[in-house]
Scaffold this motif. Structure first.
Motif, PDB file in Angstrom:
ATOM      1  N   GLU A   1       6.099   3.354  -9.038  1.00 54.10           N
ATOM      2  CA  GLU A   1       5.533   3.269  -7.684  1.00 54.10           C
ATOM      3  C   GLU A   1       4.008   3.169  -7.753  1.00 54.10           C
ATOM      4  OE1 GLU A   1       7.356   2.986  -5.053  1.00 54.10           O
ATOM      5  OE2 GLU A   1       9.317   3.523  -5.857  1.00 54.10           O
ATOM      6  N   LEU A   2       3.492   2.452  -8.740  1.00 53.34           N
ATOM      7  CA  LEU A   2       2.055   2.428  -9.029  1.00 53.34           C
ATOM      8  C   LEU A   2       1.166   2.185  -7.807  1.00 53.34           C
ATOM      9  CD1 LEU A   2      -0.052   2.766 -11.286  1.00 53.34           C
ATOM     10  CD2 LEU A   2       0.176   0.320 -11.736  1.00 53.34           C
ATOM     11  N   PRO A   3       1.401   1.157  -6.993  1.00 56.30           N
ATOM     12  CA  PRO A   3       0.509   0.945  -5.844  1.00 56.30           C
ATOM     13  C   PRO A   3       0.545   2.106  -4.847  1.00 56.30           C
ATOM     14  CG  PRO A   3       1.917  -0.975  -6.200  1.00 56.30           C
ATOM     15  CD  PRO A   3       2.425   0.117  -7.088  1.00 56.30           C
ATOM     16  N   TYR A   4       1.720   2.691  -4.661  1.00 59.29           N
ATOM     17  CA  TYR A   4       1.880   3.765  -3.678  1.00 59.29           C
ATOM     18  C   TYR A   4       1.234   5.061  -4.169  1.00 59.29           C
ATOM     19  CZ  TYR A   4       5.005   0.521  -1.414  1.00 59.29           C
ATOM     20  OH  TYR A   4       5.495  -0.588  -0.784  1.00 59.29           O
ATOM     21  N   VAL A   5       1.433   5.369  -5.449  1.00 63.08           N
ATOM     22  CA  VAL A   5       0.806   6.569  -6.010  1.00 63.08           C
ATOM     23  C   VAL A   5      -0.709   6.384  -6.087  1.00 63.08           C
ATOM     24  CG1 VAL A   5       0.688   8.132  -7.992  1.00 63.08           C
ATOM     25  CG2 VAL A   5       2.898   7.219  -7.262  1.00 63.08           C
ATOM     26  N   THR A   6      -1.150   5.171  -6.411  1.00 62.63           N
ATOM     27  CA  THR A   6      -2.589   4.896  -6.429  1.00 62.63           C
ATOM     28  C   THR A   6      -3.196   5.200  -5.069  1.00 62.63           C
ATOM     29  OG1 THR A   6      -2.334   3.173  -8.121  1.00 62.63           O
ATOM     30  CG2 THR A   6      -4.342   3.090  -6.782  1.00 62.63           C
ATOM     31  N   LEU A   7      -2.566   4.724  -4.027  1.00 61.99           N
ATOM     32  CA  LEU A   7      -3.058   4.985  -2.675  1.00 61.99           C
ATOM     33  C   LEU A   7      -3.057   6.483  -2.379  1.00 61.99           C
ATOM     34  CD1 LEU A   7      -4.048   3.868   0.043  1.00 61.99           C
ATOM     35  CD2 LEU A   7      -1.642   3.638   0.707  1.00 61.99           C
TER      36      LEU A   7
ATOM     37  N   ASN B   1      -5.517  -0.472  -1.128  1.00 66.32           N
ATOM     38  CA  ASN B   1      -6.017  -0.199  -2.479  1.00 66.32           C
ATOM     39  C   ASN B   1      -7.210  -1.078  -2.830  1.00 66.32           C
ATOM     40  OD1 ASN B   1      -4.356   1.948  -3.255  1.00 66.32           O
ATOM     41  ND2 ASN B   1      -2.725   0.585  -3.945  1.00 66.32           N
ATOM     42  N   GLU B   2      -7.226  -2.306  -2.339  1.00 63.48           N
ATOM     43  CA  GLU B   2      -8.339  -3.217  -2.621  1.00 63.48           C
ATOM     44  C   GLU B   2      -9.585  -2.871  -1.813  1.00 63.48           C
ATOM     45  OE1 GLU B   2      -6.745  -7.074  -1.707  1.00 63.48           O
ATOM     46  OE2 GLU B   2      -5.546  -7.149  -3.547  1.00 63.48           O
ATOM     47  N   ARG B   3      -9.427  -2.604  -0.532  1.00 67.98           N
ATOM     48  CA  ARG B   3     -10.560  -2.428   0.377  1.00 67.98           C
ATOM     49  C   ARG B   3     -10.860  -0.968   0.694  1.00 67.98           C
ATOM     50  NH1 ARG B   3     -12.102  -6.995   2.901  1.00 67.98           N
ATOM     51  NH2 ARG B   3     -13.239  -5.703   4.375  1.00 67.98           N
ATOM     52  N   GLY B   4      -9.925  -0.074   0.366  1.00 67.88           N
ATOM     53  CA  GLY B   4     -10.020   1.305   0.831  1.00 67.88           C
ATOM     54  C   GLY B   4      -9.407   1.387   2.223  1.00 67.88           C
ATOM     55  N   TYR B   5      -8.808   2.523   2.524  1.00 70.10           N
ATOM     56  CA  TYR B   5      -8.159   2.660   3.830  1.00 70.10           C
ATOM     57  C   TYR B   5      -9.174   2.514   4.952  1.00 70.10           C
ATOM     58  CZ  TYR B   5      -5.751   4.646   7.804  1.00 70.10           C
ATOM     59  OH  TYR B   5      -5.221   4.830   9.063  1.00 70.10           O
TER      60      TYR B   5
ATOM     61  N   ALA C   1       3.064   1.374  14.793  1.00 72.01           N
ATOM     62  CA  ALA C   1       2.117   1.706  15.866  1.00 72.01           C
ATOM     63  C   ALA C   1       0.688   1.365  15.487  1.00 72.01           C
ATOM     64  CB  ALA C   1       2.227   3.188  16.204  1.00 72.01           C
ATOM     65  N   GLY C   2       0.397   1.312  14.196  1.00 74.60           N
ATOM     66  CA  GLY C   2      -0.960   0.999  13.763  1.00 74.60           C
ATOM     67  C   GLY C   2      -1.141   1.256  12.280  1.00 74.60           C
ATOM     68  N   LYS C   3      -2.388   1.179  11.874  1.00 75.53           N
ATOM     69  CA  LYS C   3      -2.766   1.301  10.471  1.00 75.53           C
ATOM     70  C   LYS C   3      -2.376   2.661   9.883  1.00 75.53           C
ATOM     71  CE  LYS C   3      -7.222   1.908   9.291  1.00 75.53           C
ATOM     72  NZ  LYS C   3      -8.616   1.705   8.863  1.00 75.53           N
ATOM     73  N   GLU C   4      -2.567   3.718  10.658  1.00 77.09           N
ATOM     74  CA  GLU C   4      -2.269   5.044  10.110  1.00 77.09           C
ATOM     75  C   GLU C   4      -0.775   5.245   9.866  1.00 77.09           C
ATOM     76  OE1 GLU C   4      -3.578   9.708  10.399  1.00 77.09           O
ATOM     77  OE2 GLU C   4      -4.426   8.274  11.818  1.00 77.09           O
ATOM     78  N   GLU C   5       0.056   4.620  10.672  1.00 77.53           N
ATOM     79  CA  GLU C   5       1.498   4.713  10.409  1.00 77.53           C
ATOM     80  C   GLU C   5       1.840   4.051   9.082  1.00 77.53           C
ATOM     81  OE1 GLU C   5       5.842   3.326  12.131  1.00 77.53           O
ATOM     82  OE2 GLU C   5       4.182   3.484  13.566  1.00 77.53           O
ATOM     83  N   LEU C   6       1.192   2.946   8.786  1.00 78.76           N
ATOM     84  CA  LEU C   6       1.417   2.289   7.491  1.00 78.76           C
ATOM     85  C   LEU C   6       0.975   3.207   6.349  1.00 78.76           C
ATOM     86  CD1 LEU C   6       0.271  -1.324   8.405  1.00 78.76           C
ATOM     87  CD2 LEU C   6       2.571  -0.659   7.643  1.00 78.76           C
ATOM     88  N   LEU C   7      -0.175   3.858   6.526  1.00 75.45           N
ATOM     89  CA  LEU C   7      -0.646   4.798   5.512  1.00 75.45           C
ATOM     90  C   LEU C   7       0.362   5.936   5.336  1.00 75.45           C
ATOM     91  CD1 LEU C   7      -2.882   5.783   3.576  1.00 75.45           C
ATOM     92  CD2 LEU C   7      -3.827   7.054   5.521  1.00 75.45           C
ATOM     93  N   HIS C   8       0.848   6.478   6.439  1.00 77.29           N
ATOM     94  CA  HIS C   8       1.802   7.589   6.368  1.00 77.29           C
ATOM     95  C   HIS C   8       3.079   7.170   5.645  1.00 77.29           C
ATOM     96  CE1 HIS C   8       4.588  10.767   7.573  1.00 77.29           C
ATOM     97  NE2 HIS C   8       3.507  11.513   7.750  1.00 77.29           N
ATOM     98  N   ARG C   9       3.582   5.994   5.960  1.00 79.25           N
ATOM     99  CA  ARG C   9       4.787   5.511   5.281  1.00 79.25           C
ATOM    100  C   ARG C   9       4.542   5.349   3.782  1.00 79.25           C
ATOM    101  NH1 ARG C   9       7.612   0.852   9.085  1.00 79.25           N
ATOM    102  NH2 ARG C   9       7.915   2.155  10.930  1.00 79.25           N
ATOM    103  N   ALA C  10       3.379   4.838   3.440  1.00 77.16           N
ATOM    104  CA  ALA C  10       3.064   4.575   2.029  1.00 77.16           C
ATOM    105  C   ALA C  10       2.923   5.865   1.232  1.00 77.16           C
ATOM    106  CB  ALA C  10       1.780   3.751   1.926  1.00 77.16           C
TER     107      ALA C  10
ATOM    108  N   VAL D   1       2.269  -5.189   1.537  1.00 79.10           N
ATOM    109  CA  VAL D   1       0.986  -5.876   1.752  1.00 79.10           C
ATOM    110  C   VAL D   1      -0.087  -4.871   2.157  1.00 79.10           C
ATOM    111  CG1 VAL D   1      -0.235  -7.509   3.260  1.00 79.10           C
ATOM    112  CG2 VAL D   1       1.987  -8.124   2.292  1.00 79.10           C
ATOM    113  N   ALA D   2       0.244  -3.964   3.059  1.00 73.80           N
ATOM    114  CA  ALA D   2      -0.726  -2.971   3.524  1.00 73.80           C
ATOM    115  C   ALA D   2      -1.217  -2.108   2.363  1.00 73.80           C
ATOM    116  CB  ALA D   2      -0.119  -2.097   4.618  1.00 73.80           C
ATOM    117  N   VAL D   3      -0.312  -1.677   1.498  1.00 76.63           N
ATOM    118  CA  VAL D   3      -0.702  -0.846   0.357  1.00 76.63           C
ATOM    119  C   VAL D   3      -1.652  -1.613  -0.553  1.00 76.63           C
ATOM    120  CG1 VAL D   3       0.176   0.263  -1.743  1.00 76.63           C
ATOM    121  CG2 VAL D   3       1.308   0.647   0.444  1.00 76.63           C
ATOM    122  N   ARG D   4      -1.350  -2.887  -0.794  1.00 73.43           N
ATOM    123  CA  ARG D   4      -2.236  -3.703  -1.639  1.00 73.43           C
ATOM    124  C   ARG D   4      -3.627  -3.802  -1.021  1.00 73.43           C
ATOM    125  NH1 ARG D   4      -3.461  -8.817  -1.072  1.00 73.43           N
ATOM    126  NH2 ARG D   4      -1.596  -9.353   0.111  1.00 73.43           N
TER     127      ARG D   4
END
Length: 197
Positions: A100-106, A23-27, A51-60, A17-20
């Protein structure tokens, strides 16, 4: 109303969900409120997983980078003539992008505004450097044109591959293999010293 979803939420589904949303709104344009609404769970439930938004970005972006770097360790990327390894890596990179289209897109949209984004950009440069070394070896073997600047060739090759995130959408008419064939053919035929049989 969201109880059923809350009961079955996992770190993986939250990441999806976070990746979607990223990608839609920008990080930078995504808040924890946006993420909680998209996921249908409370912000505190998100903090239960990360821990927060940046952890989700790092995982993605780690997921995308791990898949790309794994390609460089596969037998087809480390054995044989350099030109065959370039072709293999190009083909597999397209396949990873499709899978891995959504993840590579991000990954391709990060700009370096956070520590995670700067780390991801550095890792992308490292991947490009390793591919440039393969291209250089293929040129030294006489299989790729010596008159083409390797850095430029690398940028053009991955410019073509990376542009797929902007327009490629899976559909029944084109398989990932056909897409990889087209990219390899168009990108490498112009670089080869002799045409493929």
């Amino acid at each position: 109303m969201t109880t059923g979803r809350r009961d079955t939420y996992t770190p993986e589904t939250l990441l999806s969900v976070a990746v979607r949303v990223f990608n839609e709104r920008g990080y930078d344009g995504t808040s924890m409120e946006h993420l909680s609404k998209a996921a249908g769970i409370s912000k505190s439930s998100i903090y239960h997983h990360v821990a927060g938004k940046e952890e989700l970005l790092h995982r993605a972006v780690s997921r995308a980078l791990d898949e790309l770097f794994a390609v460089l360790e596969e037998p087809g990327a480390v054995r044989g003539r350099a030109v065959a390894r370039v072709e293999y890596v190009t083909r597999r990179t397209v396949e990873v992008l499709v899978a891995e289209l959504p993840y590579v897109t991000l990954l391709l949209r990060v700009r370096g505004n956070t520590r995670t984004e700067r780390w991801a950009l550095e890792r992308r440069r490292e991947f490009d450097h390793q591919v440039a070394e393969l291209l250089k070896a293929a040129a030294a073997d006489g299989d790729l044109r010596a008159d083409v600047d390797i850095r430029l060739a690398t940028r053009l090759l991955f410019g073509m591959v990376n542009s797929l995130v902007e327009w490629y959408r899976p559909h029944p008419g084109t398989t990932p293999d056909q897409l990889a064939d087209a990219v390899v053919s168009m990108a490498l035929d112009g670089l080869r010293t002799k045409p493929q049989p």
